[in-house]
Scaffold this active site. Sequence first.
Site, short mmCIF file in Angstrom:
data_model
loop_
_atom_site.label_atom_id
_atom_site.label_comp_id
_atom_site.label_asym_id
_atom_site.label_seq_id
_atom_site.Cartn_x
_atom_site.Cartn_y
_atom_site.Cartn_z
N ASP A 25 39.98 39.78 34.89
CA ASP A 25 39.56 38.71 33.98
C ASP A 25 40.63 38.49 32.91
O ASP A 25 40.88 39.35 32.08
CB ASP A 25 38.24 39.14 33.34
CG ASP A 25 37.56 38.06 32.53
OD1 ASP A 25 38.20 37.02 32.28
OD2 ASP A 25 36.39 38.25 32.16
N HIS A 44 41.81 35.55 36.78
CA HIS A 44 41.14 34.26 36.55
C HIS A 44 41.19 33.89 35.08
O HIS A 44 41.24 34.74 34.19
CB HIS A 44 39.71 34.25 37.09
CG HIS A 44 38.75 35.19 36.42
ND1 HIS A 44 38.17 34.94 35.20
CD2 HIS A 44 38.24 36.38 36.83
CE1 HIS A 44 37.35 35.92 34.88
NE2 HIS A 44 37.38 36.83 35.84
N CYS A 101 30.85 34.68 26.63
CA CYS A 101 30.40 34.94 27.99
C CYS A 101 29.85 33.65 28.58
O CYS A 101 29.24 32.83 27.88
CB CYS A 101 29.30 36.01 27.96
SG CYS A 101 28.36 36.18 29.49
N HIS A 159 27.35 33.04 30.09
CA HIS A 159 25.90 32.91 30.01
C HIS A 159 25.39 33.04 28.58
O HIS A 159 24.22 33.32 28.35
CB HIS A 159 25.25 33.93 30.96
CG HIS A 159 25.68 33.74 32.37
ND1 HIS A 159 26.61 34.54 32.99
CD2 HIS A 159 25.35 32.78 33.28
CE1 HIS A 159 26.83 34.11 34.22
NE2 HIS A 159 26.08 33.05 34.41
N ARG A 196 38.70 28.96 36.32
CA ARG A 196 37.26 28.93 36.07
C ARG A 196 36.94 27.81 35.10
O ARG A 196 37.65 27.62 34.10
CB ARG A 196 36.79 30.27 35.49
CG ARG A 196 35.39 30.22 34.89
CD ARG A 196 34.93 31.58 34.41
NE ARG A 196 34.11 31.48 33.22
CZ ARG A 196 33.52 32.51 32.62
NH1 ARG A 196 33.68 33.73 33.11
NH2 ARG A 196 32.79 32.33 31.54
N SER A 219 25.86 36.59 39.45
CA SER A 219 25.79 37.25 38.15
C SER A 219 24.51 38.06 37.92
O SER A 219 23.42 37.63 38.28
CB SER A 219 25.89 36.19 37.04
OG SER A 219 25.74 36.78 35.78
N SER A 254 23.35 38.15 35.11
CA SER A 254 22.67 37.35 34.09
C SER A 254 21.60 36.45 34.71
O SER A 254 20.83 35.83 33.99
CB SER A 254 23.68 36.49 33.33
OG SER A 254 24.55 37.30 32.57
#
EC number: 4.1.3.1
Length: 428
Positions: A153, A180, A191, A193, A228, A315, A317
């Site tokens: 990440d 990414h 984040c 989410h 992303r 995810s 999440s």
Amino acid sequence: MSVVGTPKSAEQIQQEWDTNPRWKDVTRTYSAEDVVALQGSVVEEHTLARRGAEVLWEQLHDLEWVNALGALTGNMAVQQVRAGLKAIYLSGWQVAGDANLSGHTYPDQSLYPANSVPQVVRRINNALQRADQIAKIEGDTSVENWLAPIVADGEAGFGGALNVYELQKALIAAGVAGSHWEDQLASEKKCGHLGGKVLIPTQQHIRTLTSARLAADVADVPTVVIARTDAEAATLITSDVDERDQPFITGERTREGFYRTKNGIEPCIARAKAYAPFADLIWMETGTPDLEAARQFSEAVKAEYPDQMLAYNCSPSFNWKKHLDDATIAKFQKELAAMGFKFQFITLAGFHALNYSMFDLAYGYAQNQMSAYVELQEREFAAEERGYTATKHQREVGAGYFDRIATTVDPNSSTTALTGSTEEGQFH
């Protein structure tokens, strides 16, 4: 004088870009001469990064899809590969939560030191190398490739294009295979989410992707670059300067000066099409596990870029059973793969596995003392039938490997570690 590390010429680099199928869908806004100018007179060889990138690229084309779990420790990655996974995912969320260089627990808001993710990449590669070394001296061929490629990440880059360049360099030096980069404003990064996300203009994110690619080219490593977009949920954007963003901007401003923008799948599609020439894979961050939305996104992108590979965050999440029945969950990844989602991953798998397993053990231990731990040990013994090896923890961390070093130095050594150990006596 040695020629080790001598860079390729601009002509050689250009020929590689023109003839290697790896680069047929990649657009660069800079020249081979620019790359040569930035390399200096010696280019360091990044074996793990190169090998990982090449293996990952092969997997993405040869396998139906590549699935990965988020790891935040070296031992987690070792167990993932031992269990049969072909790639490792490293989440910035997990690094923020429990693996960053400041030693603090953070939410996923780019609050930790920017070199933390490269450090965990290095730690994971070191752990995988040790597992490979142990397997070799034991004659264990059950794992085909211990050095599984790591996708890490890059968050929003921790700043502008120059910060992205330096972070990508550090990731490559640590041995990353792919990275990414998200289209959020780095200083307000959240984040995917969480609320409060602020997008940057499309053109600005293309600069991010270009910078990440340039860093890989200067390092002479074919790093997999993933774009992303957070436009499915983000309702703010820094500027209305890019014409591609203007159809979604409402005209309202916030007290911070941001523009309000319409979120949803349409801005995601528009951004994905703009990013496609600059990215090997594209990831649309979503708020629910929605196969129809994934299909709409895939069809729209592939109508213009038919060979574009996609990535999907399965995810934690998401409350999976709140949205999907068991049959749909079981086929979810296979259906995504059929749409072109070639890299699928569970970002926070390590966080949840670590926390639940320790809570479960500690709860049992608080109630039942040694009986609870022995239940865990018995489950470990039972898992050996499936290939689990960490029951023998001394062996797992390399005691036998270092005994081999000791006896290579002195064949008559009387101080080897495993000989006479409780592990040798009780775990055979």
